[in-house]
Write a protein that holds these residues in place. Sequence first.
Motif, PDB file in Angstrom:
ATOM      1  N   PRO A  95      28.828 102.154  61.665  1.00 43.37           N
ATOM      2  CA  PRO A  95      28.213 103.112  62.575  1.00 43.37           C
ATOM      3  C   PRO A  95      26.690 103.007  62.580  1.00 43.37           C
ATOM      4  O   PRO A  95      26.051 102.890  61.531  1.00 43.37           O
ATOM      5  CB  PRO A  95      28.666 104.459  62.015  1.00 43.37           C
ATOM      6  CG  PRO A  95      29.935 104.158  61.303  1.00 43.37           C
ATOM      7  CD  PRO A  95      29.755 102.796  60.734  1.00 43.37           C
ATOM      8  N   GLY A  96      26.128 103.039  63.766  1.00 43.82           N
ATOM      9  CA  GLY A  96      24.685 102.955  63.910  1.00 43.82           C
ATOM     10  C   GLY A  96      24.144 101.544  63.962  1.00 43.82           C
ATOM     11  O   GLY A  96      22.956 101.338  64.181  1.00 43.82           O
ATOM     12  N   LYS A  97      25.002 100.556  63.748  1.00 47.88           N
ATOM     13  CA  LYS A  97      24.578  99.157  63.797  1.00 47.88           C
ATOM     14  C   LYS A  97      24.872  98.589  65.181  1.00 47.88           C
ATOM     15  O   LYS A  97      25.625  99.156  65.967  1.00 47.88           O
ATOM     16  CB  LYS A  97      25.308  98.328  62.735  1.00 47.88           C
ATOM     17  CG  LYS A  97      25.236  98.895  61.327  1.00 47.88           C
ATOM     18  CD  LYS A  97      23.817  98.917  60.789  1.00 47.88           C
ATOM     19  CE  LYS A  97      23.806  99.377  59.335  1.00 47.88           C
ATOM     20  NZ  LYS A  97      22.438  99.456  58.782  1.00 47.88           N
ATOM     21  N   TYR A  98      24.302  97.426  65.467  1.00 44.34           N
ATOM     22  CA  TYR A  98      24.592  96.775  66.737  1.00 44.34           C
ATOM     23  C   TYR A  98      25.974  96.126  66.698  1.00 44.34           C
ATOM     24  O   TYR A  98      26.646  96.101  65.669  1.00 44.34           O
ATOM     25  CB  TYR A  98      23.504  95.759  67.093  1.00 44.34           C
ATOM     26  CG  TYR A  98      23.470  94.531  66.197  1.00 44.34           C
ATOM     27  CD1 TYR A  98      24.118  93.373  66.577  1.00 44.34           C
ATOM     28  CD2 TYR A  98      22.785  94.534  64.992  1.00 44.34           C
ATOM     29  CE1 TYR A  98      24.101  92.240  65.780  1.00 44.34           C
ATOM     30  CE2 TYR A  98      22.753  93.408  64.183  1.00 44.34           C
ATOM     31  CZ  TYR A  98      23.418  92.267  64.579  1.00 44.34           C
ATOM     32  OH  TYR A  98      23.394  91.167  63.785  1.00 44.34           O
ATOM     33  N   ASP A  99      26.395  95.610  67.825  1.00 44.97           N
ATOM     34  CA  ASP A  99      27.747  95.065  67.961  1.00 44.97           C
ATOM     35  C   ASP A  99      27.824  93.698  67.286  1.00 44.97           C
ATOM     36  O   ASP A  99      27.446  92.685  67.848  1.00 44.97           O
ATOM     37  CB  ASP A  99      28.073  94.948  69.457  1.00 44.97           C
ATOM     38  CG  ASP A  99      29.564  94.831  69.713  1.00 44.97           C
ATOM     39  OD1 ASP A  99      30.328  94.866  68.733  1.00 44.97           O
ATOM     40  OD2 ASP A  99      29.952  94.710  70.878  1.00 44.97           O
TER      41      ASP A  99
ATOM     42  N   GLN B 162      33.358  95.586  62.873  1.00 43.77           N
ATOM     43  CA  GLN B 162      31.931  95.739  62.587  1.00 43.77           C
ATOM     44  C   GLN B 162      31.659  95.590  61.093  1.00 43.77           C
ATOM     45  O   GLN B 162      30.514  95.535  60.684  1.00 43.77           O
ATOM     46  CB  GLN B 162      31.436  97.096  63.075  1.00 43.77           C
ATOM     47  CG  GLN B 162      31.620  97.296  64.573  1.00 43.77           C
ATOM     48  CD  GLN B 162      31.001  96.190  65.391  1.00 43.77           C
ATOM     49  OE1 GLN B 162      29.845  95.839  65.181  1.00 43.77           O
ATOM     50  NE2 GLN B 162      31.743  95.622  66.311  1.00 43.77           N
ATOM     51  N   GLY B 163      32.731  95.555  60.298  1.00 42.90           N
ATOM     52  CA  GLY B 163      32.588  95.150  58.908  1.00 42.90           C
ATOM     53  C   GLY B 163      32.429  96.232  57.879  1.00 42.90           C
ATOM     54  O   GLY B 163      32.442  95.950  56.689  1.00 42.90           O
ATOM     55  N   TYR B 164      32.332  97.491  58.297  1.00 45.45           N
ATOM     56  CA  TYR B 164      31.966  98.499  57.304  1.00 45.45           C
ATOM     57  C   TYR B 164      33.147  99.016  56.492  1.00 45.45           C
ATOM     58  O   TYR B 164      32.952  99.755  55.531  1.00 45.45           O
ATOM     59  CB  TYR B 164      31.271  99.690  57.979  1.00 45.45           C
ATOM     60  CG  TYR B 164      32.202 100.686  58.648  1.00 45.45           C
ATOM     61  CD1 TYR B 164      32.497 101.900  58.040  1.00 45.45           C
ATOM     62  CD2 TYR B 164      32.772 100.427  59.876  1.00 45.45           C
ATOM     63  CE1 TYR B 164      33.343 102.816  58.648  1.00 45.45           C
ATOM     64  CE2 TYR B 164      33.605 101.339  60.482  1.00 45.45           C
ATOM     65  CZ  TYR B 164      33.883 102.532  59.865  1.00 45.45           C
ATOM     66  OH  TYR B 164      34.707 103.440  60.465  1.00 45.45           O
ATOM     67  N   ASN B 165      34.363  98.650  56.853  1.00 43.20           N
ATOM     68  CA  ASN B 165      35.503  99.308  56.216  1.00 43.20           C
ATOM     69  C   ASN B 165      36.251  98.436  55.221  1.00 43.20           C
ATOM     70  O   ASN B 165      37.372  98.752  54.858  1.00 43.20           O
ATOM     71  CB  ASN B 165      36.476  99.837  57.283  1.00 43.20           C
ATOM     72  CG  ASN B 165      37.004  98.732  58.187  1.00 43.20           C
ATOM     73  OD1 ASN B 165      36.944  97.561  57.829  1.00 43.20           O
ATOM     74  ND2 ASN B 165      37.530  99.102  59.340  1.00 43.20           N
ATOM     75  N   ASP B 166      35.669  97.335  54.771  1.00 43.52           N
ATOM     76  CA  ASP B 166      36.373  96.550  53.758  1.00 43.52           C
ATOM     77  C   ASP B 166      35.581  96.437  52.453  1.00 43.52           C
ATOM     78  O   ASP B 166      36.018  95.784  51.523  1.00 43.52           O
ATOM     79  CB  ASP B 166      36.731  95.153  54.289  1.00 43.52           C
ATOM     80  CG  ASP B 166      35.518  94.262  54.523  1.00 43.52           C
ATOM     81  OD1 ASP B 166      34.375  94.755  54.398  1.00 43.52           O
ATOM     82  OD2 ASP B 166      35.709  93.073  54.831  1.00 43.52           O
ATOM     83  N   GLY B 167      34.433  97.067  52.386  1.00 44.09           N
ATOM     84  CA  GLY B 167      33.652  97.054  51.159  1.00 44.09           C
ATOM     85  C   GLY B 167      32.958  95.747  50.861  1.00 44.09           C
ATOM     86  O   GLY B 167      32.387  95.583  49.773  1.00 44.09           O
ATOM     87  N   ILE B 168      32.984  94.803  51.806  1.00 44.72           N
ATOM     88  CA  ILE B 168      32.388  93.492  51.576  1.00 44.72           C
ATOM     89  C   ILE B 168      31.314  93.177  52.615  1.00 44.72           C
ATOM     90  O   ILE B 168      30.173  92.864  52.286  1.00 44.72           O
ATOM     91  CB  ILE B 168      33.470  92.380  51.581  1.00 44.72           C
ATOM     92  CG1 ILE B 168      34.500  92.634  50.473  1.00 44.72           C
ATOM     93  CG2 ILE B 168      32.837  90.998  51.414  1.00 44.72           C
ATOM     94  CD1 ILE B 168      35.695  91.698  50.520  1.00 44.72           C
TER      95      ILE B 168
END
Length: 374
Positions: A270-274, A259-265
């Motif tokens: 969480p709370g976003k769509y798939d 979902q992209g939130y864990n690489d800082g880029i």
Amino acid sequence: MAEKSLHSICRWTFNPGKGGFVPDDQRPEWGGKFGTPEMIKLVADKIRPRIPDNIVLGIEMHYDAEVDDKNAAAVADALVDNKLYLAMITPGAHCHFAYGGIASLDPNERKAAEDLGTKTVDLAYGTLKKAWHPEKAPACVIWNGSFGYDIATVGIKQMYQNLKESIAGLCKYEQEKGGSLYIAFEPKPNEGHPAMLIPTVASALLFWRKIEEEFGVSRDKKGVNKEFGHSEMIGLDHVYDSVEELDNDMMVHMHLNSQGYNDGIILGGPGKYDIDHGTRINGMNVAIAGLLQQAGYARWKGHDMQTRAYDNAEQGIDRVIRSVLSWEACDKAAKELDTKKLMDLLAKRETAKAEDMMRHAVVAAQKHFDEMYK
């Protein structure tokens, strides 16, 4: 020679555009007469030449949206002719049933959804059987996009019971066919309903134990499709999810994405769509790769991802290649990590130095990616 690594490419990634708030014709060459056999040929011609030789490729598809009784022979021929394999098949129940599918309180819908499941198994053991890998049988993944609800009533308990009975029936049917498929739940907290049955990994693990207790269905070759993004999208820890899955010997298939939130880029989380980005190079994926190595996981790793809404076809293909190489890079970095030293640091509470080791591993993974990508 490097050991074989099994990656599977998803048919649904290759779409002309999603529509809605984004274009539905961004990649016109993937619409119209571009069917599953054509997609298989594309993977062989455009993706396989750009990845390492030790990677074995498979294909994932939905019945009956992407493969059905009409095109199954052509799909099987395309797989065999291009030396690709059937890695995963799933009933596309969400395309047909909006009121619970096999968990539905409407008996007519429930029966129709059950029939879709048995037809999926029939096709896997029938026309598509010649495209199975000789050593790594495909998974039949049960995605819960159809069995959800949006009203809080006591009926939810009956839906759960319906789900147990229907899945037990499907498992017994598959056992009569040969018992070779790996049957996996793909947990998801929401979409296509606000609330879902089997929302988390823990829910799936408990479900299979209940199936065994109540219906006598063995948990052998049953388990979870390890889906990174579905854990991320509600803020759960997909590293610990991996521990639970492996500890219960229930990771039978994987969907690598982010979902992209864990690489800082890349934004998301969480709370976003798939969102379904491809695999990212980050510390969490290095850690999961290490856990898989320790557990000896050697089954299919699927790339359940979407091209960006603004990508053309060439860029979309490149995204898939990047996803495959990103996982391989994290896997290489995990193999190089001095695990004994890391555990010694953790035992001594030297967690800052442990962080340094993981950060160096991420840097190493990026270097591996750069080398493979060029």
